[in-house]
Design a protein around this motif. Structure first.
Motif, PDB file in Angstrom:
ATOM      1  N   UNK A  91      34.797  29.092  37.056  1.00  0.00           N
ATOM      2  CA  UNK A  91      34.892  30.187  36.089  1.00  0.00           C
ATOM      3  C   UNK A  91      35.440  29.596  34.949  1.00  0.00           C
ATOM      4  N   UNK A  92      35.743  30.502  33.864  1.00  0.00           N
ATOM      5  CA  UNK A  92      36.214  30.273  32.423  1.00  0.00           C
ATOM      6  C   UNK A  92      37.822  30.390  32.625  1.00  0.00           C
ATOM      7  N   UNK A  93      38.547  29.164  32.580  1.00  0.00           N
ATOM      8  CA  UNK A  93      39.913  29.431  32.930  1.00  0.00           C
ATOM      9  C   UNK A  93      40.540  29.629  31.501  1.00  0.00           C
ATOM     10  N   UNK A  94      41.013  30.640  31.684  1.00  0.00           N
ATOM     11  CA  UNK A  94      41.989  31.254  30.587  1.00  0.00           C
ATOM     12  C   UNK A  94      42.954  32.195  30.831  1.00  0.00           C
ATOM     13  N   UNK A  95      44.138  31.916  30.781  1.00  0.00           N
ATOM     14  CA  UNK A  95      45.280  32.617  31.256  1.00  0.00           C
ATOM     15  C   UNK A  95      45.106  34.082  30.684  1.00  0.00           C
ATOM     16  N   UNK A  96      44.855  34.375  29.284  1.00  0.00           N
ATOM     17  CA  UNK A  96      44.782  35.367  28.588  1.00  0.00           C
ATOM     18  C   UNK A  96      43.616  36.293  29.356  1.00  0.00           C
ATOM     19  N   UNK A  97      42.419  35.753  29.348  1.00  0.00           N
ATOM     20  CA  UNK A  97      41.365  36.321  29.911  1.00  0.00           C
ATOM     21  C   UNK A  97      41.390  37.007  31.481  1.00  0.00           C
ATOM     22  N   UNK A  98      42.180  36.043  32.113  1.00  0.00           N
ATOM     23  CA  UNK A  98      42.358  36.071  33.531  1.00  0.00           C
ATOM     24  C   UNK A  98      43.402  37.303  33.684  1.00  0.00           C
ATOM     25  N   UNK A  99      44.441  37.399  32.789  1.00  0.00           N
ATOM     26  CA  UNK A  99      45.370  38.411  32.797  1.00  0.00           C
ATOM     27  C   UNK A  99      44.603  39.847  32.235  1.00  0.00           C
ATOM     28  N   UNK A 100      43.841  39.564  31.444  1.00  0.00           N
ATOM     29  CA  UNK A 100      43.032  40.968  30.889  1.00  0.00           C
ATOM     30  C   UNK A 100      42.265  41.538  31.900  1.00  0.00           C
ATOM     31  N   UNK A 101      41.668  40.863  32.750  1.00  0.00           N
ATOM     32  CA  UNK A 101      40.832  41.185  33.781  1.00  0.00           C
ATOM     33  C   UNK A 101      41.524  41.793  34.883  1.00  0.00           C
ATOM     34  N   UNK A 102      42.783  41.286  35.425  1.00  0.00           N
ATOM     35  CA  UNK A 102      43.491  41.870  36.182  1.00  0.00           C
ATOM     36  C   UNK A 102      44.337  43.236  35.675  1.00  0.00           C
ATOM     37  N   UNK A 103      44.708  43.337  34.296  1.00  0.00           N
ATOM     38  CA  UNK A 103      44.973  44.799  33.996  1.00  0.00           C
ATOM     39  C   UNK A 103      43.896  45.445  33.914  1.00  0.00           C
ATOM     40  N   UNK A 104      42.739  45.090  33.441  1.00  0.00           N
ATOM     41  CA  UNK A 104      41.738  45.949  33.288  1.00  0.00           C
ATOM     42  C   UNK A 104      41.414  46.789  34.458  1.00  0.00           C
ATOM     43  N   UNK A 105      41.718  45.928  35.768  1.00  0.00           N
ATOM     44  CA  UNK A 105      41.423  46.645  36.933  1.00  0.00           C
ATOM     45  C   UNK A 105      42.522  47.573  37.238  1.00  0.00           C
ATOM     46  N   UNK A 106      43.667  47.412  36.834  1.00  0.00           N
ATOM     47  CA  UNK A 106      44.725  48.432  36.967  1.00  0.00           C
ATOM     48  C   UNK A 106      44.698  49.818  36.247  1.00  0.00           C
ATOM     49  N   UNK A 107      43.975  49.784  34.987  1.00  0.00           N
ATOM     50  CA  UNK A 107      43.717  50.534  34.108  1.00  0.00           C
ATOM     51  C   UNK A 107      42.373  51.507  34.583  1.00  0.00           C
ATOM     52  N   UNK A 108      41.430  50.824  35.122  1.00  0.00           N
ATOM     53  CA  UNK A 108      40.089  51.385  35.824  1.00  0.00           C
ATOM     54  C   UNK A 108      40.855  52.361  36.823  1.00  0.00           C
ATOM     55  N   UNK A 109      41.683  51.617  37.743  1.00  0.00           N
ATOM     56  CA  UNK A 109      42.204  52.511  39.033  1.00  0.00           C
ATOM     57  C   UNK A 109      43.206  53.612  38.389  1.00  0.00           C
ATOM     58  N   UNK A 110      43.809  53.542  37.408  1.00  0.00           N
ATOM     59  CA  UNK A 110      44.662  54.711  36.629  1.00  0.00           C
ATOM     60  C   UNK A 110      43.564  55.859  36.365  1.00  0.00           C
ATOM     61  N   UNK A 111      42.625  55.199  35.756  1.00  0.00           N
ATOM     62  CA  UNK A 111      41.714  56.375  35.219  1.00  0.00           C
ATOM     63  C   UNK A 111      41.067  57.141  36.357  1.00  0.00           C
TER      64      UNK A 111
END
Length: 198
Positions: A91-111
């Motif tokens: 995969x693309x190994x980027x801490x910022x992008x990985x963290x953004x993906x994880x956070x976006x899952x939380x936002x998706x579930x919160x919505x």
């Protein structure tokens, strides 16, 4: 031998079976499934600064690494998962992008938990129907639009990252919110017809 169909003139696509198949069967097809829309948004975020073909070639590795983009699972990722992902050469190994993906899952579930359907939220920007642009040449296809900027701002307001207007417009094209198949492309008319049944 059958004639080669006329396709959108994407750089590097001609003769690449994976890229041609993506163009011919997936790109621009209206996607209304919330989870699939979220997956594509995450992948477009990983594309930031890269060519889409790079992500496309790694998509199955991304799906394996991110538990098939199940938001419930991704939202629970912790330090161990982050380390696993950063060690995954597929995969693309980027801490910022990985963290953004994880956070976006939380936002998706919160919505979702607040009663807000992600698909309805996304498609609400185009009143539930794809925009038909009718571009005749690649040079006519914009990199972003005022609507993409509006969607980008709305996503950022929710907390999503790597959702600038250029990324968002590429995502809108990919999921069929906008039909940017060129008018000369053999996929233009079929994709247009898909959007007229809503």
């Amino acid at each position: 031998m059958a004639d080669t169909p006329i396709r959108c003139g994407w750089r590097g696509m001609a003769g690449d079976p994976l890229y041609e198949a993506y163009h011919d069967t997936e790109w621009g097809v209206p996607e209304y499934d919330s989870r699939a829309l979220w997956e594509k948004l995450v992948l477009d975020g990983f594309q930031a600064g890269l060519a889409w073909i790079t992500i496309l070639r790694k998509r199955e590795a991304f799906r394996a690494a991110f538990d098939n983009f199940d938001p419930e699972t991704v939202a629970r990722y912790g330090a161990e998962d982050r380390a696993r992902l950063m060690a995954d050469a597929g995969i693309i190994r980027s801490n910022a992008k990985i963290d953004a993906a994880i956070e976006s899952a939380k936002i998706y579930l919160a919505m979702r938990d607040a009663g807000e359907d992600f698909s309805a939220f996304c498609w609400g920007f185009v009143d539930g129907k794809p925009i038909q642009t009718g571009c005749g040449a690649i040079a006519d296809v914009p990199a972003q639009t005022p609507l993409a900027l509006e969607v980008s701002k709305a996503l950022k307001a929710r907390g999503f990252k790597f959702v600038g207007p250029v990324i968002v417009y590429a995502w809108m094209q990919a999921v069929g919110m906008v039909n940017d198949h060129l008018t000369c492309c053999f996929r233009h008319a079929p994709v247009k017809a898909m959007g007229q049944g809503r």
